[in-house]
Scaffold this motif. Structure first.
Motif, mmCIF file in Angstrom:
data_model
loop_
_atom_site.group_PDB
_atom_site.id
_atom_site.type_symbol
_atom_site.label_atom_id
_atom_site.label_comp_id
_atom_site.label_asym_id
_atom_site.label_seq_id
_atom_site.Cartn_x
_atom_site.Cartn_y
_atom_site.Cartn_z
ATOM 1 N N VAL A 198 0.815 -1.220 0.000
ATOM 2 C CA VAL A 198 0.000 0.000 0.000
ATOM 3 C C VAL A 198 0.844 1.263 0.000
ATOM 4 N N LYS A 199 2.153 1.134 0.251
ATOM 5 C CA LYS A 199 3.017 2.308 0.232
ATOM 6 C C LYS A 199 3.226 2.834 -1.182
ATOM 7 N N ARG A 200 2.707 2.133 -2.174
ATOM 8 C CA ARG A 200 2.840 2.573 -3.562
ATOM 9 C C ARG A 200 2.284 3.983 -3.744
ATOM 10 N N SER A 201 1.287 4.342 -2.956
ATOM 11 C CA SER A 201 0.678 5.672 -3.067
ATOM 12 C C SER A 201 1.197 6.649 -2.022
ATOM 13 N N GLU A 202 2.225 6.270 -1.276
ATOM 14 C CA GLU A 202 2.662 7.082 -0.149
ATOM 15 C C GLU A 202 4.024 7.731 -0.329
ATOM 16 N N GLY A 203 4.541 7.800 -1.551
ATOM 17 C CA GLY A 203 5.780 8.526 -1.780
ATOM 18 C C GLY A 203 6.983 7.617 -1.948
ATOM 19 N N THR A 204 7.961 8.106 -2.726
ATOM 20 C CA THR A 204 9.141 7.311 -3.056
ATOM 21 C C THR A 204 10.000 7.021 -1.834
ATOM 22 N N ARG A 255 12.369 3.078 1.720
ATOM 23 C CA ARG A 255 12.629 2.634 3.082
ATOM 24 C C ARG A 255 12.078 1.230 3.308
ATOM 25 N N ALA A 256 10.951 0.909 2.695
ATOM 26 C CA ALA A 256 10.394 -0.441 2.824
ATOM 27 C C ALA A 256 11.350 -1.475 2.211
ATOM 28 N N LEU A 257 11.930 -1.159 1.055
ATOM 29 C CA LEU A 257 12.887 -2.069 0.416
ATOM 30 C C LEU A 257 14.158 -2.181 1.257
#
Length: 491
Positions: free
Chosen positions: A311-317, A322-324
């Motif tokens: 869901v972070k796809r819509s929350e900024g690069t 940071r997720a990766l």
């Protein structure tokens, strides 16, 4: 740094766990005991609050009965909603003040491992927010309310680039209060902030040769973060400098003969290195979305990157990167075994082990597959705890592009010392030297084996066969330089 003060809060036991969660050897705590304390004191808080009067006891009991069950996902949604509202009100940024400076922040990460319900309609959240300057702040939030209706009651700056302003200490009456954080031992951190100056020696011993050979050695160059002076160059035979065009690397090339067996090639540099922070660059980052020979893009990496980002796809690069970054830290194991040291992202993805090349190759393949430009560089990390001696081989790192800046990351070091994970998301220490940038280096004349995967140690060929000459790195800092004042203070 302006820090808000809280007194008499029992439920902050969890922050003692939070602040000292990291596995940094000098600051390890008995986490199991702290968790037990947290559970006990949370219950104790409810009891003491309920026992002041008979009326309050009844009121608290009703509140506890009517309070809905709170999940971590509810608290995460609550803090994100509050931050999103402030961002919308603040022209695209979350605004805070620190030491009189106005911070313009963007959400990087919600620390889901620290989300907690402190009691009826009272909650705690910790997030990382990045300032436009590239500084990353760890911010503590206290919230009140039910799911979908939570509001922030207090905001406190806890850390800057991984360095804490305070920790928590328990009083005799079982309440918790903030205590300024003392500096950590410089012998454990390995980080020099600001600037470092040293002499670096790169030495190659030509092996016993049976026929003529070819040898390629990286040559460090100046850029905005390092000033390089080649003080001396000792080469036993004719040589020349090659210019690698794609990434702008410089390479020393020579053709030693049988008579050169056992002789040495020596490069001695004077280095002034700046701590690397997020920075802008006047060039397009799009070429850093392409695959390289050992860092594929798409297919399995696309699937994995999508599942990590979710869901972070819509929350900024920044949040996606940071997720990766966190995924690689949490799933890879630093281990020099098997097919390590090649920077093969497929191997890294399968084995989940390797050295710095595997860590950063996996990250780059995932990031590029997610549409985040990322790139590779290699050099050496200079010890911070001493001022001369040998250097333990090469070290590599990566950068990704977000919000108009290149963000340095060092994921293998963050994996070794998790207390440094925030620092290494956006920072490279000053105690480093960079040799070359990029992968699949093409030069003329080049090795018969094809493009050079990456150039840290020399590449050598004797006839058609690869040869691995003995290579030794050493350094010496300028006499009288006081490095203790520049060492990062982390938990």
């Amino acid at each position: 740094m302006a820090i808000l003060s809280i007194h008499g809060i029992h439920a902050h036991t969890l922050l003692g766990v939070r602040s000292n969660y990291r596995k940094f050897t000098a600051y390890q705590y008995d986490t199991t005991k702290m968790i037990r304390n947290r559970i006990f004191l949370t219950l104790f808080t409810g009891i003491t609050m309920a026992c002041n009067t008979t009326t309050k006891q009844k009121e608290t009991s009703v509140a506890e009965t009517n309070a809905p069950k709170i999940l971590k996902a509810d608290i995460e949604a609550g803090i994100k909603a509050n931050i999103d509202q402030k961002v919308e009100e603040g022209d695209g940024y979350f605004h805070m003040k620190a030491d009189g400076k106005e911070l313009k922040l963007q959400l990087v990460r919600v620390h889901t491992e620290y989300l907690a319900n402190l009691g009826p309609r009272r909650h705690f959240a910790c997030v990382d927010l990045a300032d436009v300057s590239g500084d990353v702040y760890d911010v503590d939030f206290f919230l009140e309310g039910d799911p979908g209706q939570m509001h922030v009651t207090e905001t406190t700056l806890h850390k800057l680039n991984g360095k804490p302003f305070y920790t928590w200490k328990q009083r005799e009456d079982k309440t918790w209060h903030r205590v300024p954080m003392k500096k950590a031992s410089s012998n454990l951190l390995g980080v020099i902030e600001g600037q470092d100056t040293f002499e670096f020696r790169y030495e190659v011993t030509i092996p016993d040769l049976q026929e003529s050979a070819k040898l390629w050695i990286p040559v460090a160059q100046s850029d905005r973060f390092q000033t390089i002076e080649l003080k001396s160059l000792v080469v036993p035979t004719e040589h020349r400098m090659l210019n690698e065009k794609e990434y702008g690397n410089k390479i020393l090339y020579l053709e030693p003969t049988v008579e050169d067996s056992g002789k040495k090639v020596e490069l001695v540099y004077h280095v002034e290195r700046q701590e690397k922070k997020p920075y802008e660059e006047n060039s397009s980052p799009t070429k850093y979305l392409d695959a390289s020979l050992l860092m594929p893009v798409g297919d399995r990496f696309q699937v994995l990157a999508d599942s990590i980002i979710g869901v972070k796809r819509s929350e900024g690069t920044l949040m996606q990167a940071r997720a990766l970054y966190d995924y690689v830290i949490e799933n890879m194991r630093y281990r020099k075994a098997g097919k390590y040291g090649t920077g093969d992202a497929i191997y890294a993805c399968d084995a989940l082990t390797g050295n710095c090349t595997e860590f950063h190759s996996l990250f780059i393949s995932l990031a590029r597959s997610a549409g985040i430009p990322s790139r590779f560089a290699v050099g050496a990390a200079i010890p911070s705890e001493r001022n001369d001696g040998g250097v333990n081989g090469y070290h590599c790192w990566a950068e990704f592009f977000a919000d108009g800046k290149w963000w340095p990351v060092d994921i293998s070091e963050a994996n070794k010392y998790t207390a440094l994970a925030t620092y290494y998301f956006g920072r490279h220490p000053a105690n480093r030297i960079e040799f070359t940038k990029g992968r699949d280096l093409k030069i003329e004349p080049g090795p018969k084996s094809g493009p050079i995967n990456f150039l840290a140690y020399p590449v050598m060929e004797e006839g058609d066969n690869p040869v691995y000459p003995k290579t030794f790195f050493s350094f010496e800092r300028n006499p009288g330089q006081n490095n203790q004042d520049k060492v990062a203070s982390l938990p």
